[in-house]
Motif scaffolding. Structure first.
Motif, PDB file in Angstrom:
ATOM      1  N   UNK A   1      -1.715 -34.586  26.197  1.00 44.02           N
ATOM      2  CA  UNK A   1      -0.331 -34.558  25.732  1.00 44.02           C
ATOM      3  C   UNK A   1       0.100 -33.137  25.374  1.00 44.02           C
ATOM      4  N   UNK A   2      -0.843 -32.326  24.878  1.00 44.66           N
ATOM      5  CA  UNK A   2      -0.475 -30.967  24.477  1.00 44.66           C
ATOM      6  C   UNK A   2      -0.009 -30.157  25.650  1.00 44.66           C
ATOM      7  N   UNK A   3      -0.760 -30.249  26.761  1.00 47.03           N
ATOM      8  CA  UNK A   3      -0.338 -29.434  27.895  1.00 47.03           C
ATOM      9  C   UNK A   3       0.915 -30.021  28.528  1.00 47.03           C
ATOM     10  N   UNK A   4       1.148 -31.322  28.330  1.00 50.45           N
ATOM     11  CA  UNK A   4       2.400 -31.884  28.818  1.00 50.45           C
ATOM     12  C   UNK A   4       3.571 -31.430  27.950  1.00 50.45           C
ATOM     13  N   UNK A   5       3.331 -31.254  26.648  1.00 48.03           N
ATOM     14  CA  UNK A   5       4.380 -30.703  25.782  1.00 48.03           C
ATOM     15  C   UNK A   5       4.728 -29.295  26.246  1.00 48.03           C
ATOM     16  N   UNK A   6       3.674 -28.510  26.548  1.00 46.17           N
ATOM     17  CA  UNK A   6       3.926 -27.153  27.034  1.00 46.17           C
ATOM     18  C   UNK A   6       4.631 -27.189  28.388  1.00 46.17           C
ATOM     19  N   UNK A   7       4.190 -28.123  29.253  1.00 44.26           N
ATOM     20  CA  UNK A   7       4.805 -28.226  30.579  1.00 44.26           C
ATOM     21  C   UNK A   7       6.279 -28.583  30.441  1.00 44.26           C
ATOM     22  N   UNK A   8       6.612 -29.392  29.435  1.00 42.89           N
ATOM     23  CA  UNK A   8       8.012 -29.778  29.237  1.00 42.89           C
ATOM     24  C   UNK A   8       8.861 -28.575  28.853  1.00 42.89           C
ATOM     25  N   UNK A   9       8.223 -27.540  28.316  1.00 42.77           N
ATOM     26  CA  UNK A   9       8.983 -26.358  27.891  1.00 42.77           C
ATOM     27  C   UNK A   9       9.041 -25.289  28.978  1.00 42.77           C
ATOM     28  N   UNK A  10       8.228 -25.426  30.032  1.00 41.03           N
ATOM     29  CA  UNK A  10       8.200 -24.412  31.095  1.00 41.03           C
ATOM     30  C   UNK A  10       9.244 -24.749  32.170  1.00 41.03           C
ATOM     31  N   UNK A  11       9.527 -23.815  33.078  1.00 38.64           N
ATOM     32  CA  UNK A  11      10.729 -23.903  33.912  1.00 38.64           C
ATOM     33  C   UNK A  11      10.948 -25.210  34.664  1.00 38.64           C
ATOM     34  N   UNK A  12       9.912 -25.890  35.109  1.00 39.41           N
ATOM     35  CA  UNK A  12      10.162 -27.053  35.954  1.00 39.41           C
ATOM     36  C   UNK A  12      10.911 -28.136  35.182  1.00 39.41           C
ATOM     37  N   UNK A  13      10.513 -28.373  33.933  1.00 36.58           N
ATOM     38  CA  UNK A  13      11.188 -29.405  33.134  1.00 36.58           C
ATOM     39  C   UNK A  13      12.184 -28.793  32.153  1.00 36.58           C
ATOM     40  N   UNK A  14      11.820 -27.655  31.587  1.00 36.31           N
ATOM     41  CA  UNK A  14      12.753 -26.826  30.849  1.00 36.31           C
ATOM     42  C   UNK A  14      13.496 -27.528  29.720  1.00 36.31           C
ATOM     43  N   UNK A  15      12.783 -27.891  28.671  1.00 34.84           N
ATOM     44  CA  UNK A  15      13.461 -28.462  27.496  1.00 34.84           C
ATOM     45  C   UNK A  15      14.322 -27.411  26.802  1.00 34.84           C
ATOM     46  N   UNK A  16      14.110 -26.138  27.138  1.00 28.50           N
ATOM     47  CA  UNK A  16      14.867 -25.090  26.468  1.00 28.50           C
ATOM     48  C   UNK A  16      16.348 -25.132  26.826  1.00 28.50           C
ATOM     49  N   UNK A  17      16.682 -25.844  27.921  1.00 24.64           N
ATOM     50  CA  UNK A  17      18.104 -25.913  28.267  1.00 24.64           C
ATOM     51  C   UNK A  17      18.888 -26.717  27.232  1.00 24.64           C
ATOM     52  N   UNK A  18      18.201 -27.481  26.379  1.00 23.10           N
ATOM     53  CA  UNK A  18      18.907 -28.171  25.299  1.00 23.10           C
ATOM     54  C   UNK A  18      18.969 -27.308  24.046  1.00 23.10           C
ATOM     55  N   UNK A  19      18.620 -26.055  24.191  1.00 21.01           N
ATOM     56  CA  UNK A  19      18.652 -25.167  23.042  1.00 21.01           C
ATOM     57  C   UNK A  19      17.417 -25.249  22.182  1.00 21.01           C
ATOM     58  N   UNK A  20      16.428 -26.018  22.648  1.00 17.48           N
ATOM     59  CA  UNK A  20      15.206 -26.184  21.871  1.00 17.48           C
ATOM     60  C   UNK A  20      14.281 -25.001  22.121  1.00 17.48           C
ATOM     61  N   UNK A  21      13.707 -24.448  21.055  1.00 17.26           N
ATOM     62  CA  UNK A  21      12.774 -23.352  21.265  1.00 17.26           C
ATOM     63  C   UNK A  21      11.457 -23.653  20.564  1.00 17.26           C
ATOM     64  N   UNK A  22      10.352 -23.264  21.186  1.00 12.91           N
ATOM     65  CA  UNK A  22       9.036 -23.505  20.602  1.00 12.91           C
ATOM     66  C   UNK A  22       8.714 -22.388  19.617  1.00 12.91           C
ATOM     67  N   UNK A  23       8.315 -22.742  18.411  1.00  8.29           N
ATOM     68  CA  UNK A  23       7.945 -21.730  17.439  1.00  8.29           C
ATOM     69  C   UNK A  23       6.578 -22.077  16.856  1.00  8.29           C
ATOM     70  N   UNK A  24       5.890 -21.081  16.335  1.00  9.90           N
ATOM     71  CA  UNK A  24       4.603 -21.362  15.726  1.00  9.90           C
ATOM     72  C   UNK A  24       4.706 -21.419  14.221  1.00  9.90           C
ATOM     73  N   UNK A  25       5.908 -21.215  13.690  1.00  6.01           N
ATOM     74  CA  UNK A  25       6.076 -21.072  12.253  1.00  6.01           C
ATOM     75  C   UNK A  25       6.735 -22.312  11.663  1.00  6.01           C
ATOM     76  N   UNK A  26       6.003 -23.079  10.850  1.00  5.14           N
ATOM     77  CA  UNK A  26       6.594 -24.299  10.287  1.00  5.14           C
ATOM     78  C   UNK A  26       7.819 -24.023   9.417  1.00  5.14           C
ATOM     79  N   UNK A  27       7.882 -22.834   8.802  1.00  3.22           N
ATOM     80  CA  UNK A  27       9.000 -22.547   7.896  1.00  3.22           C
ATOM     81  C   UNK A  27      10.324 -22.415   8.645  1.00  3.22           C
ATOM     82  N   UNK A  28      10.257 -22.241   9.955  1.00  4.10           N
ATOM     83  CA  UNK A  28      11.491 -22.079  10.726  1.00  4.10           C
ATOM     84  C   UNK A  28      11.741 -23.248  11.657  1.00  4.10           C
TER      85      UNK A  28
END
Lengths: 151, 124, 360
Positions: free
Chosen positions: A21-48
């Motif tokens: 599931x982890x690599x599928x989450x990453x795959x969802x954020x990479x260009x082919x599926x591109x969740x970033x088009x909904x304005x979603x961005x991956x961050x490593x910081x829980x405070x943000x």
């Protein structure tokens, strides 16, 4: 989906998943599926982060980590459980070190099924989370306003 | 057609007291520790230390069968990378291993249940 | 002597999607010692052997790790087949090889992407993952699942790949090869890549041998080890040589994995050209297994050892997986010594850690 006012940021934590599931989450954020088009961005910081994606079940060691990450996230926040292990424990439910799904320690709003969850399903979950987040931030604002009036 | 290198695997059943000398002689023969694990069967614990040679692809397993109460010397002094394997045996099976170079005191996986891989007596 | 302090690395951090925790003892900016602590993903999967029968365990074995899922299932099945003493039908052997090599390609492309992300080359990361999606599409087309196939069973495979689909694989491989050449050139020639990877995190051949390292990590240090030479599945019929490098640094590891993508493409072409036309895919097994067997397979991350001990009942006495990352952890700790703190994230990636394999 209506127009968004904000770009929600996403925090991903691997509970005790098999990595699928982890690599599928990453795959969802990479260009082919591109969740970033909904304005979603991956961050490593829980405070943000606004949306908490959790994969895999909860075990005795990571329950505190998950709780802590959840507490560190500012309100309003939405939790998405990705994959069947995060939903219920999945095939590992009977393992001696698994306590259950993510909802055994933190409140989960959206459940994404699948083993491994497909990127399309993850994106669907994220989109629903974005909508829920909008709703929650409205409520949050209203609550703050009422508090001010009351004071 | 590629050549196949597959020498027969060797399973060597030895006494606890021979473990260190046998491991040392395998190390001198240019073997590396491939894996080490414990298994529980018939109220005995079987320890398997497998060594592999990267030149000949030879795979040799040293097998020690012990009672759960028997103490076993650690091979970490001869083969340092065994430290994770031995801590794992200790935590999951409760094998009494003496003198591990870095003894994590059953805190490798930090599980709450004690010796989960040993079937509970009288339980289901 | 500078000031000593301990810096915790992980479990939740941006470089790796998986939780691994390392305590780094640093003196100024230099790492003196690295102490890993595992257990964040420990599920106790091996303990399930007492609750599930040996056929059901195939599906548990596949979920040891989602990246090399097929190879885990294959390794487990081959071990049980050894206990039974059955021979898998020829076509099934080839099908296993095809899926295993597709899995290796997708795993290495995934790693190359993560590596690029590790040193901040976002563009390259996206390119690697874009090409990887084509391999995933092939996996989905042939097995029905993108990552977890569940096509293995004790005695053979459950699904056939018809000739039309084999032709599609060949066609896609040509495209993937072209794109991988561009990726390869970028990794091998780009100035930024070189400056981050070359000469960083050196592990000598002696160290790698003494610490029991496996797979591409060991091959990058000059150890000639490749378990495919043991001749399981259809590998005895295929022509290949292990790819090794003697430099032992991060760039050598990158080199090995990049070249292995091409090796896998080559092996896939050979396997598809030689696959026998049979209808039998499963050798049926009778009764319950009794006995024990070790099985070694070469996963994308290196040698994995499966140990199966059966007692004649449907439930196994012991199912044990020694995964490559478990063997590579001591090597990682040694390699991290005397490196700069800023390189640690990248160096952890270069062993291709699979934490869920390690902790099971």
């Amino acid at each position: 989906m209506a127009k968004l006012k904000k770009s929600p940021w996403l925090l991903h934590y691997d509970g005790s998943s098999c990595n699928g599931c982890d690599i599928e989450v990453l795959a969802a954020l990479t260009p082919v599926y591109d969740a970033e088009r909904f304005g979603v961005m991956n961050t490593g910081d829980p405070l943000q982060a606004d949306i908490f994606l959790i994969t895999g079940g909860i075990n005795t060691q990571n329950k505190d980590v998950v709780k802590q990450l959840y507490d560190q996230m500012p309100r309003p926040k939405v939790v998405v459980a990705v994959g069947v292990c995060a939903c219920t424990g999945g095939v590992f439910k009977d393992c001696y070190n698994i306590l259950g799904g993510a909802d055994s320690v933190i409140p989960v709003d959206i459940y994404v099924p699948g083993c491994a969850a497909r990127p399309q399903a993850i994106i669907d979950g994220v989109v629903q989370a974005v909508e829920l987040l909008e709703k929650r931030s409205e409520e949050h604002k209203a609550m703050k306003k009422n508090k001010k009036k009351g004071a | 057609m590629a050549e196949v290198i597959h020498p027969d695997e060797i399973l060597d059943e030895i006494e606890v007291s021979d473990l260190l000398t046998k491991a040392l002689s395998l190390k001198k023969d240019n073997f590396r520790l491939s894996q080490a694990c414990a298994a529980y069967a018939n109220e005995k614990i079987e320890l398997s230390y497998s060594f592999a040679n990267d030149d000949t692809y030879q795979f040799t397993t040293l097998r020690v069968v012990i009672d759960p109460e028997t103490e076993v010397p650690s091979i970490t002094e001869i083969i340092p990378p065994a430290v994770f394997y031995e801590n794992e045996m200790k935590e999951l099976f409760g094998v009494k291993i003496k003198m591990i170079s870095t003894d994590l005191q059953n805190r490798l996986y930090r599980i709450e249940e004690e010796t989960p891989m040993i079937p509970k007596k009288g339980g289901n | 002597m500078g000031k000593r302090s301990v810096i915790p690395y992980g479990p939740q951090h941006p470089v790796l999607p998986e939780p691994i925790h390392i305590d780094l003892v640093v003196e100024d900016e230099t790492v003196i010692e690295a102490i890993p602590s595992v257990g964040f993903i420990h599920r106790g999967l091996e303990g399930l052997a007492e609750k599930r029968d040996f056929n059901q365990m195939t599906y548990i074995a596949e979920r040891v790790c989602g990246i090399c899922s097929f190879q885990h299932g294959m390794g487990y099945c081959e071990a049980v087949e050894r206990v039974f003493g059955v021979e898998v039908p020829n076509r099934a052997k080839y099908l296993r090889t095809i899926w295993a090599e597709l899995g290796r390609m997708h795993s290495h492309l995934l790693w190359l992407g993560l590596l690029a992300d590790g040193f901040g080359y976002e563009n390259l990361f996206y390119q690697c993952w874009r090409v990887r999606e084509k391999v995933l599409d092939l996996q989905e087309m042939t097995s029905g699942g993108r990552l977890i196939f569940s096509v293995n069973c004790v005695g053979g495979v459950l699904k056939d790949i018809p000739q039309e689909k084999l032709d599609i694989i060949l066609k896609t491989l040509d495209e993937v090869e072209e794109e991988c050449k561009i990726i390869k050139d970028t990794f091998f020639q780009d100035y930024t890549v070189q400056s981050r990877l070359q000469g960083v995190g050196i592990l000598t051949k002696e160290q790698a041998h003494d610490l029991g390292c496996a797979g591409p990590f060991a091959r990058a240090s000059g150890i000639r080890t490749d378990m495919r030479k043991l001749g399981y599945a259809a590998y005895p019929d295929l022509d290949f040589e292990p790819i090794i490098s003697t430099a032992g640094d991060s760039f050598a590891r990158c080199y090995i994995r990049t070249m292995e993508v091409f090796q896998s493409i080559d092996l896939l072409r050979q396997a598809i050209a030689k696959i026998p036309n049979e209808t039998d895919l499963v050798t049926p097994v009778k009764g319950n297994p009794n006995g024990e067997a070790f099985m070694r397979v070469e996963q994308p991350r290196g040698e994995a050892v499966y140990y199966v001990k059966a007692n004649g009942s449907p439930n196994l006495d012991r199912f044990r997986v020694r995964t490559p990352t478990f063997a590579n952890l001591p090597g990682l700790c040694e390699m991290l010594k005397n490196t700069k703190l800023a390189d640690v994230g990248l160096l952890v990636i270069t062993i291709d850690p699979c934490v869920s394999c390690t902790e099971r």
